[in-house]
Every structure is written in structure tokens, then in C-alpha cells.
Design an enzyme around this catalytic site. Structure first.
Site, mmCIF file in Angstrom:
data_model
loop_
_atom_site.group_PDB
_atom_site.id
_atom_site.type_symbol
_atom_site.label_atom_id
_atom_site.label_comp_id
_atom_site.label_asym_id
_atom_site.label_seq_id
_atom_site.Cartn_x
_atom_site.Cartn_y
_atom_site.Cartn_z
ATOM 1 N N LYS A 1 2.561 115.017 12.874
ATOM 2 C CA LYS A 1 3.827 114.298 13.327
ATOM 3 C C LYS A 1 4.732 114.688 11.956
ATOM 4 O O LYS A 1 4.348 114.521 11.117
ATOM 5 C CB LYS A 1 3.375 113.014 13.685
ATOM 6 C CG LYS A 1 4.870 112.261 14.147
ATOM 7 C CD LYS A 1 4.728 110.555 14.593
ATOM 8 C CE LYS A 1 5.870 110.117 15.197
ATOM 9 N NZ LYS A 1 5.704 108.742 15.272
ATOM 10 N N SER B 1 7.074 107.138 19.976
ATOM 11 C CA SER B 1 7.947 108.468 19.354
ATOM 12 C C SER B 1 7.061 109.568 19.134
ATOM 13 O O SER B 1 7.714 110.707 18.807
ATOM 14 C CB SER B 1 8.503 107.837 17.997
ATOM 15 O OG SER B 1 7.296 107.404 17.204
ATOM 16 N N SER C 1 3.757 103.851 19.597
ATOM 17 C CA SER C 1 4.345 105.184 19.407
ATOM 18 C C SER C 1 3.120 106.319 19.524
ATOM 19 O O SER C 1 3.279 107.449 19.203
ATOM 20 C CB SER C 1 4.946 105.616 18.237
ATOM 21 O OG SER C 1 6.244 105.034 18.301
#
Lengths: 478, 486
Positions: B79, B154, B178
Site C-alpha cells: 500500500k 482505504s 481499511s
């Protein structure tokens, strides 16, 4: 109306740990800009702080020496404001739970002891510096140097217990002595390792309530603090008497103009939006650790002074002068190691050495005359190798060159003449050449004796043993 | 089966047995990326050149018979809020769009020790603030199961990359759901470990007391393997806990006999999505069949979770994001007259609307005069929420709930209504507030063939219990084997 001042001081002292408070970078002063930095202290995305345990140890030492209660648990908090010298735009500090609270410091003012309260001591990180010029060259805009960012900083907040600028000065001097004795800070106001802000207000004598205070900043010496307070108190009294209302504000001291100027009012003051620092766990001080630190606390000036009086039979005054500064006390003790006349050593240090150092603007640790050399000099006097007067000449040479006293004596041919035959011969010559003075002496003018003595010393370039000269001269004149 | 479609444990076997090389696997994954990335848009940055260098070095190590990590040669996606030295780390924000990491996050060093291959940095909601990956400065990521729906957020890029076989596994971060919510949306396995289990050093902070890095994988076994790699005490993270990490693969046993599973009534309310409820209830029945004892429990402060979260997380974020000011790195406004204007314009132009909204919320909640009513009160309620779980775990070993109230919703459906968007995390937020671990895994599909997620929670540092339940469920279902058609 008569007024009195109410003064409280906030002192920031950099702790002399090797590395910064939350990372491994060096804390050394004076390096090239931004060479002592890493992702952590310059606030790169994603970094986390790790607390330097030595910083906690130093602040606990200080807390104990200042009679504070060390909290079993303290916590860090974020103090938020935007400024380019603060890379994260928040300072990791302490707010609701400082390391310690409720202490005091006894200070001497005009021969009296006054106990001044200490509200709290907390730990925080220092900010960087903005440079507006490089060397003497003005630059376009401002540069940021983050070497200082993250140097551990201890904030010591006093109670509003001081009533005069002199007391504030005495407090700072005493506090500096404690920090130096503990060896936790360099306490150098010029390099910024010690900083002081003052809160001051006035009130009519007899009134209990405090007046409206001003915070005065930007003083760069203890004398500066005293002067700024003197000015500010006068200003507030005059303003009050002129019917003005004192407003709560921050004022800057201008050392050149010797005035304070308003920087911002209370309405413009920051809302720092403190909240507990989530990246650090609370600092837990266990009883055992506290006891260990207490055990290892060094002797402080007051205790040392008492010991000097007892152990070396020094007068109160001498002991006070010698112990006011840790390095001077250490110099003294090294000088008298195995030496039988501590009072003589005290005299030489207090009178000659400190005066010379002062004139040369040097610290005692920079003295070229080492304690061992000074002891040797004292021993030469005691043995009668040189007179006390000659010793002063030797001392001056030693102060400049750092040579051993014997060598200076030898090089300059300063060995004292104590041989009675040799001295008697010189005296004969002097008496012959100064028959008039001899007459005067015999006629009852005792002052003539000193003149004749002076002539003998002059003829021997001061090397004649004054005791011997005196003895023989008296014999000859009878 | 194509190499890119396999799990990490399958590929590891093949690489160890020298049936395939890391370079072959890496090639396969990049071919897949070439084929589907234009549709999915999971990545912000691809590290192709470097990935092949890494793969080659690892192949040589294997060839030379040198010892290698358990996940040697496996391509992984990271990420874009974790620092990987030399690569951009943007947090999908304009303000960090040009920022190149000068250091490695601890988890990157750990993965390097495992000899893993870094494929690229994945898209996310800006600074991890969102539940749909729609707030990214670099554009949206699309759900591989239906390109008109969101992948969750997210960590939407990480979840989509694994779901679309553009990565064998991925790392995400979870502050309020997330990792789990996008895992649920994309039909994969996502674990948020216990707070303090995985180092946060190098993870760009959103809300420091809630953030945690965790694996996004194709099955439970891969999740355990990746946890073995990243769960470690780190002295660079003061909130990291010094408890030795177990071998999580040891908990991959099918037997649930005697295990007590709690079903919190507050998570099954009238009006909830029927398909989600049905799938989760069926999953619970299956667990019961495997020997688990099912008990209804109560977590009485559940209704306050969202409110508490939306005070605490923005408060911490408002301070954490203060450093992006254009002074030291990142985006700086080209035309500012003075310092104040530089701050205001840099941040005004550099942050997107959702990030600004949260900075303002947090700044407000911490302001003098409001602190006690908001921040302090929220902290107190957070303690009550923690206590709820502590009390529950006195009676049960695990808690099972839906991961999200619905399957993935349509792109743009909630962008105009922040509150509706925030409700996507209604079932996941409590776990972060309590600091406990939780995993999401596929437990069915809607009639539109969108994945549904099952959430399994356990007490602090009881990831092994979660793996046990998850593995037992997975071994008796085939949901994880389903692939989106791209």
C-alpha cells in the site's frame, strides 16, 4: 503608592545527552547545518519517536536535586503550532503529567536564605533554527537548520515566589550551579543551552491578588534577565500610575535599547491543542530506579561547602566562593590533594587564579596552571625556595606558558637567597651607601628601616629571603 | 493454472522444489498486470525493473542452495502509505505526489529478509481516509468483480490487486476497517492484527493509536504465512509489544471442538442487508457444525463506536498531517508571498476535500474549550468499548459478525454523503478502538455475484484463534476459490 513585583521564571535547559531525545543523532553544538539529522528528527512521513532513557535519568536527577516529587507515571503530549523550525509542526512535550512537581530551591539574597518554589519540571524536544544570513551574507528568504531539532530540553517552571530582580538573578545562579553540579546541562546562555523567560506583574504592597502579568522573553544572560525585569517592573508601575491598564501579553527584551517591546497579546496567543502523544507509551518511574538515581546523586554545592569548612577548616566565605561552581571546587580539591595548607591554596585560587582567569575571559577548566602545578608552586613557597612575592611573578609566567614552577624559577634565576653570609654582605654595602638613612633610623625614624630593606631587595632582584634580611638588618642597626 | 492465479503457499512449494523460478512468477504477475491493470487501476507505482532484479537475485540464492525465507521469490504489493526506500510514497495525495522515501519501513526490511519481491505501490484513499478508494489524487480503483463498483477502502488498491491476481499477496493498513472492508468487497482474506503486533515504523500515520498494518491474501494459509513474516517486536516503534510471535501456520487446524463463538446482537439489527445477513448466518451454522459452540452476546456500547472514532481518528490525524507544509518535502505551492500564505496554499492545494474535512474535525475537537466535551469524552467512551470486548472475551473465544453492512456499492454512490460513507465501517471500527485483531474472509455472494465478507474477532494477541476459526471455515467452503472474470 508602593508596589512590589511578583516574578516567576521558566528556564529551558538543554540536556547534555550524547544523542537526541527521540533518535540516535548527535547533539554536538556547532556542526554544519543539517548534518546531524535523520528521518525521525526531520519529521519524514511515517517515522516514530523512541525515548532516550538517559534524558529521563537526567531530568529525574534534576528533580531530586530540586526537591521535586517525581511522578510514578508521566506522559508526553503534542503541542501544536506551525513554524518552519518545527518539522512535524507539533512539539513533543509534556502537559498534564510532567516528570516531576512541587519542589523548591533555597537561594541566598543579601545574606538571607529564601526558599523559592518549583512548580514542575518537564521534558520536551528542542526546535531547529532559522537562518536569515549565511556568514555575513544576507540571503533571499530563510534557511532552516534542523541540527538542534530533537535535542532534549528540560523546562523548569518556578512558582511566582520572587519579589525582586535580584532574587530572580540569585535563583538563576543557584539553579545553574545545581545543573552544573549534576552535569546534566552545559548551561550556556550564549549557545542557547540555557534559556529563560520571565513572568512578571506588580501589585500594591499588602495586596494578596496577583496583578496582570507580562511574559518577557529574549534575554541572553542572567544580568539581562535582571535588567529586563528591572525595566519591566518600572514600566508597569509607571503605566499603572498613569492610569493605564496592564494587559496580558508577551514582550521581547531588546538588550541594545534596554527596553521591552510588545510581541503579542493574550488574544493573539496560540491555542496549542495539546493532546496525549499516541506514539509514545507513558514513562513509568519505578521506585527501584528512583532509589538508584538518588543513591548516585553527586554532592551539591551546599553540602560541599559544609564539607570544605569541616574538612579543610576554610572560612565560610572561602568555602562559599570555592563551591559556587563545581569546576572550581574540583580544582581546589585536586590542588590540596596531599597538601597540608588548604587555606593557602584557597587564597591563591580565589585571589590570583580567579582574577587572572576573569581578566583572560577563561573558565577554570581552561587554565594552563593545573592543580598539580599550583600545588608545586605552593610547596616552593613553603620550602622557602621562593618568596611569596617572587611566587606571584612565577605564577604569572605559569599562567601564560603553562610551565612547571621549578622550570620558571630556574629559567629566570628566581631561587631565593637565604644564605646569611651572602645577605650580610649585601646589607653591608647598602648600609655604607645609605649612611643618611642609617642616621635617621638611629634618630628614631623607623620608616627608614623599610627603605633600607627595600634597597636590599632591589640589589638582590627581590630574591633575598625577606625574613633573613629583616633579622640581619635589625642586628646591624642596633 | 497460470502462475499469477496461485496462492503464495502453492508458489512457494514450486519455487523451493525448483519447479518454477521467482523470475517466472514475477513475469507471470506482470503479464497479468499488463492485461488487467488498465481496467482495475490498483497501482500508483509499478516497480517492474527493480522487481526483476530482486527476483533474479533470489533465484540465484536458491540455485546456490543458500537459505531463503519462507516466502522467497513471492511478488507482493505494498500500500502506498508504507515507506520503501527509493520508491515514491504518495499516500495517494497530491501533497506527497513527488515524495521519494529515504528509508525503509520496518515491515519492508522484514519482507526483504523473507526474500520477497516488491511489485509496486497500491492505490488507496488519500491518507487512508475513506472506504472506497475514490478519494485518491491519482484516480479510482475498480472492483475486479464489477468494474462499476468500488473495491472498498482505504486499502482498495491492495485488495483489488490480490483479487485480480495482479499480486500474489499484499499489505494494507487498517485504521477503522481499511484492510477488512476492501477484503470483503473484493472477496479475499484481510487481517488487522492486534495493535502493537506489527511495527508501524515507516507506515505514514493517519491515526496513530488505531493504525495497524496487515496482510491481504488469497486464502487463510497465506495470511498466516505473511503474519509470520511481519509480526515482530520493533524497538523503533514504542507502541510495538514485546511478545514473541508464534508460528501462525500451526493454528491452521480444522477442529473447532469446544471453541466458543459469540454473536453480538448489536451487529444483527432490523433493516440490515438481507443477503449479507443470510450469508453470515449460514457461515455461523457451518462453524457450529464444525464443533464450535455458538452463543449470543452483547457489546452494549456498539452504537457509540462511529461517533468515538470520528472524534479520535481526525484528532490524531490533524496533528499527524501537520507536517505536510511544503517546507521540507512534498508539494509546495508555486506562488506564495509569505510564510502564512505558503502554508495555506500548499495545504489548500495539496489536500483533497475528505482529508481537509477530517483535519478540520480534529482541529475543532482538540481546540481549547472543546477538548473536554469531544476528545476527552471520546477517550472515556473508547475505554467503555474496550471493556465491552474484555467482558465478552471472558465468555467466548471468538466473535463473528458481518464485515460490512453491504457488498461493494456503486462508484460515486456515497461520495456526496460523507456520513453514508462513514457507515460502511460500522462493523469494523470497534475492533480498532479496542485494539483487538480481526479478519475478514469471503462467505458468499450476492445475487449480483458480489462477494460478502465474514468478520472474525478475538482478544488481544489471539490471532491464532482467528486463524483456527477461519481455516476451519475455509476448508469447508469454496468461496475463496472463486475468481472475478476480467
Amino acid at each position: 503608592m508602593n508596589y512590589e513585583a511578583v516574578i516567576g521564571l521558566e528556564v529551558h535547559a538543554q540536556l547534555k545527552t550524547k544523542s537526541k531525545i527521540f533518535c540516535g543523532c548527535s547533539t554536538q553544538f556547532g556542526a554544519e547545518p543539517n548534518t546531524q539529522t535523520c528521518p525521525v528528527c526531520i519529521g519524514m512521513p511515517g517515522v516514530l519517536p523512541v525515548l532516550n532513557k538517559t534524558a529521563i535519568e537526567y531530568i529525574i536527577k534534576t528533580s531530586l536535586a530540586l526537591n521535586c516529587r517525581v511522578n510514578p507515571m508521566s506522559r508526553f503530549a503534542r503541542k501544536q503550532y506551525f513554524y518552519p523550525d518545527l518539522p512535524k509542526n507539533y512539539q513533543i512535550s509534556q502537559y498534564e503529567q510532567p516528570v516531576s512537581e512541587h519542589g523548591y530551591l533555597d537561594v541566598q539574597v543579601d545574606g538571607n536564605t529564601k526558599r523559592l518554589g518549583i512548580t514542575r519540571i518537564h521534558l520536551e524536544e528542542d526546535a531547529g533554527k532559522l537562518l536569515h544570513e549565511v556568514g555575513s551574507r544576507q540571503i533571499d528568504g530563510s534557511y532552516v537548520d534542523l541540527n538542534r531539532t530533537g535535542v532534549p530540553l528540560m523546562e523548569i517552571v518556578s512558582e511566582p515566589d520572587m519579589r525582586t530582580p535580584q532574587e530572580a538573578y540569585a535563583y538563576l545562579t543557584a539553579l545553574k550551579s545545581v545543573l552544573e553540579y549534576l552535569d546534566v546541562s552545559d548551561c550556556n546562555m550564549e549557545e542557547g543551552s540555557l534559556r529563560c523567560d520571565a513572568n512578571v506583574s506588580i501589585r500594591p504592597i499588602g495586596q494578596k491578588e496577583f496583578g496582570t502579568k507580562a511574559e518577557v522573553k529574549n534575554m541572553n544572560s542572567f544580568k539581562g534577565v535582571q535588567k529586563a525585569l528591572e525595566y519591566e517592573i518600572e514600566r508597569q508601575i509607571k503605566a499603572t500610575e498613569d492610569g493605564e491598564r496592564i494587559v496580558q501579553e508577551t514582550r521581547l527584551w531588546d538588550a541594545d535599547k534596554e527596553m521591552t517591546f510588545s510581541m503579542r497579546s493574550k488574544e493573539e496567543a496560540h491555542d496549542y491543542r495539546y493532546f496525549p502523544e499516541p506514539d509514545l507509551v507513558p514513562v513509568v518511574v519505578e521506585e527501584k530506579w528512583l532509589a538508584e538515581i538518588k543513591q548516585a546523586l553527586p554532592e551539591l554545592s551546599e553540602q560541599k561547602k559544609e564539607r570544605f569548612i569541616k574538612e579543610y577548616h576554610l572560612p565560610d566565605y572561602d568555602a562559599g566562593v570555592l563551591t559556587a561552581d563545581r569546576t572550581i571546587s574540583e580544582y581546589f580539591e585536586n590542588t590540596v590533594k596531599g597538601y597540608a595548607n588548604p587555606k593557602a591554596a584557597s587564597n591563591w585560587i580565589m585571589v590570583e587564579l580567579l582574577a587572572q582567569l576573569n581578566a583572560a575571559n577563561k573558565n577554570i577548566t581552561e587554565s594552563l596552571i593545573t592543580p598539580v602545578h599550583l600545588r608545586m608552586l605552593l610547596e616552593l613557597i613553603d620550602k622557602g625556595t621562593i618568596s611569596g612575592k617572587i611566587a606571584k611573578t612565577v605564577f604569572e609566567e605559569m599562567f601564560i606558558s603553562g610551565k612547571m614552577p621549578e622550570i620558571v624559577v630556574k629559567e629566570k634565576g628566581l631561587v631565593q637567597i637565604s644564605d646569611e653570609g651572602a645577605i650580610a654582605k649585601v646589607i653591608e654595602e647598602v648600609l655604607t651607601a645609605n649612611a643618611k638613612s642609617v642616621e635617621e633610623y638611629k634618630a628614631g625614624k623607623t620608616a627608614a628601616m623599610n627603605f633600607l630593606l627595600g634597597q636590599v631587595m632591589k640589589k638582590t632582584q627581590g630574591k633575598a629571603n625577606p625574613g633573613v634580611v629583616n633579622k640581619i638588618l635589625k642586628e646591624k642597626l642596633i | 493454472m497460470e502462475l499469477f492465479a496461485m496462492t503464495a503457499h502453492e508458489l512457494s512449494e514450486k519455487i523451493k522444489n525448483k519447479e518454477v523460478t521467482s523470475q517466472e512468477v514475477t513475469t507471470s504477475v506482470f503479464q497479468r498486470i499488463d492485461a488487467v491493470e488498465p481496467k482495475v487501476k490498483a497501482y500508483v507505482t509499478l516497480l517492474k525493473e527493480n522487481a526483476f532484479k530482486q527476483a533474479e537475485a533470489i533465484d540465484q540464492k536458491i540455485k546456490a542452495g543458500e537459505p531463503t525465507g519462507a516466502l522467497a521469490g513471492i511478488p507482493i504489493a505494498i500500500k502506498d502509505n508504507m515507506n520503501l526506500k527509493g520508491a515514491k510514497c504518495t499516500c495517494s495525495s497530491k501533497i506527497l505526489s513527488n515524495f521519494i522515501s529515504p528509508y525503509n519501513a520496518t515491515i519492508i526490511d522484514l519482507l526483504k529478509k523473507q526474500d520477497m519481491v516488491f511489485i509496486g505501490k497500491t492505490n488507496m484513499d488519500e491518507f487512508a481516509m475513506g472506504s472506497s478508494t475514490e478519494t485518491s489524487y491519482f484516480g479510482k480503483t475498480y472492483n475486479p468483480w464489477n468494474l462499476e463498483t468500488i473495491p472498498g477502502g482505504s486499502s482498495g488498491g491492495s485488495a483489488a490487486s490480490v483479487s485480480a491476481d495482479e499480486a500474489i499477496m499484499a499489505l494494507g493498513s487498517d485504521t477503522g476497517g481499511s484492510i477488512r472492508q476492501p477484503a470483503s468487497c473484493c472477496g479475499i482474506v484481510g487481517l488487522k492484527p492486534t495493535y502493537g503486533r506489527v511495527s508501524r515504523f515507516g507506515l505514514v500515520a493517519f491515526a496513530s493509536s488505531l493504525d495497524q498494518i496487515g496482510p491481504l491474501t488469497k486464502d487463510v494459509q497465506d495470511s498466516a504465512l505473511l503474519m509470520n513474516a511481519i509480526a515482530a517486536y520493533d524497538q523503533n516503534d514504542s507502541t510495538s509489544v514485546n511478545i514473541p510471535a508464534p508460528d501462525y501456520t500451526k493454528s491452521l487446524v480444522k477442529d473447532l471442538t469446544g471453541l466458543k463463538i459469540g454473536i453480538p446482537k448489536e451487529y444483527f439489527v432490523a433493516g440490515m442487508d438481507k443477503e449479507v445477513e443470510q450469508s453470515v448466518r449460514e457461515a455461523i451454522k457451518l462453524l457450529e457444525k464444525q464443533g464450535a459452540k455458538i452463543m449470543e452476546i452483547s457489546l452494549p456500547h456498539t452504537e457509540y463506536c462511529l461517533a468515538v472514532y470520528y472524534i479520535l481518528a481526525p484528532s490524531e490525524a490533524s496533528a499527524n498531517l501537520a507536517r505536510y507544509d511544503g517546507v521540507k518535502y512534498g508539494y509546495r505551492t508555486p506562488d506564495a508571498k509569505d510564510l502564512l500564505e505558503q502554508y495555506e496554499k500548499t495545504r489548500g492545494e495539496g489536500f483533497g476535500p475528505e482529508v481537509k474535512r477530517r483535519i478540520m474535525l480534529g482541529t475543532y475537537a482538540l481546540s481549547s474549550g472543546y477538548y473536554d466535551a469531544y476528545y476527552l469524552k471520546a477517550q472515556k467512551v473508547r475505554t467503555l468499548i474496550k471493556n465491552d470486548f474484555e467482558e465478552a472475551f471472558k465468555h467466548v473465544d471468538a466473535i463473528v459478525t458481518p464485515t460490512a453492512p453491504t457488498a461493494a456499492f456503486k462508484i460515486g454512490e456515497k461520495t456526496d454523503n460523507p456520513l453514508q460513507m462513514y457507515l460502511s465501517d460500522i462493523f469494523t471500527i470497534s475492533v480498532n478502538l479496542a485494539g483487538i485483531p480481526a479478519l475478514s474472509m469471503p462467505c458468499g455472494f450476492t445475487k449480483n455475484r458480489m462477494p460478502i465478507g465474514l468478520q472474525i474477532m478475538a482478544k488481544h494477541f489471539a490471532e491464532e484463534t482467528i486463524f483456527k476459526v477461519a481455516y476451519a471455515y475455509e476448508q469447508n467452503t469454496d468461496w475463496h476459490k472463486e475468481k472475478p472474470k476480467l
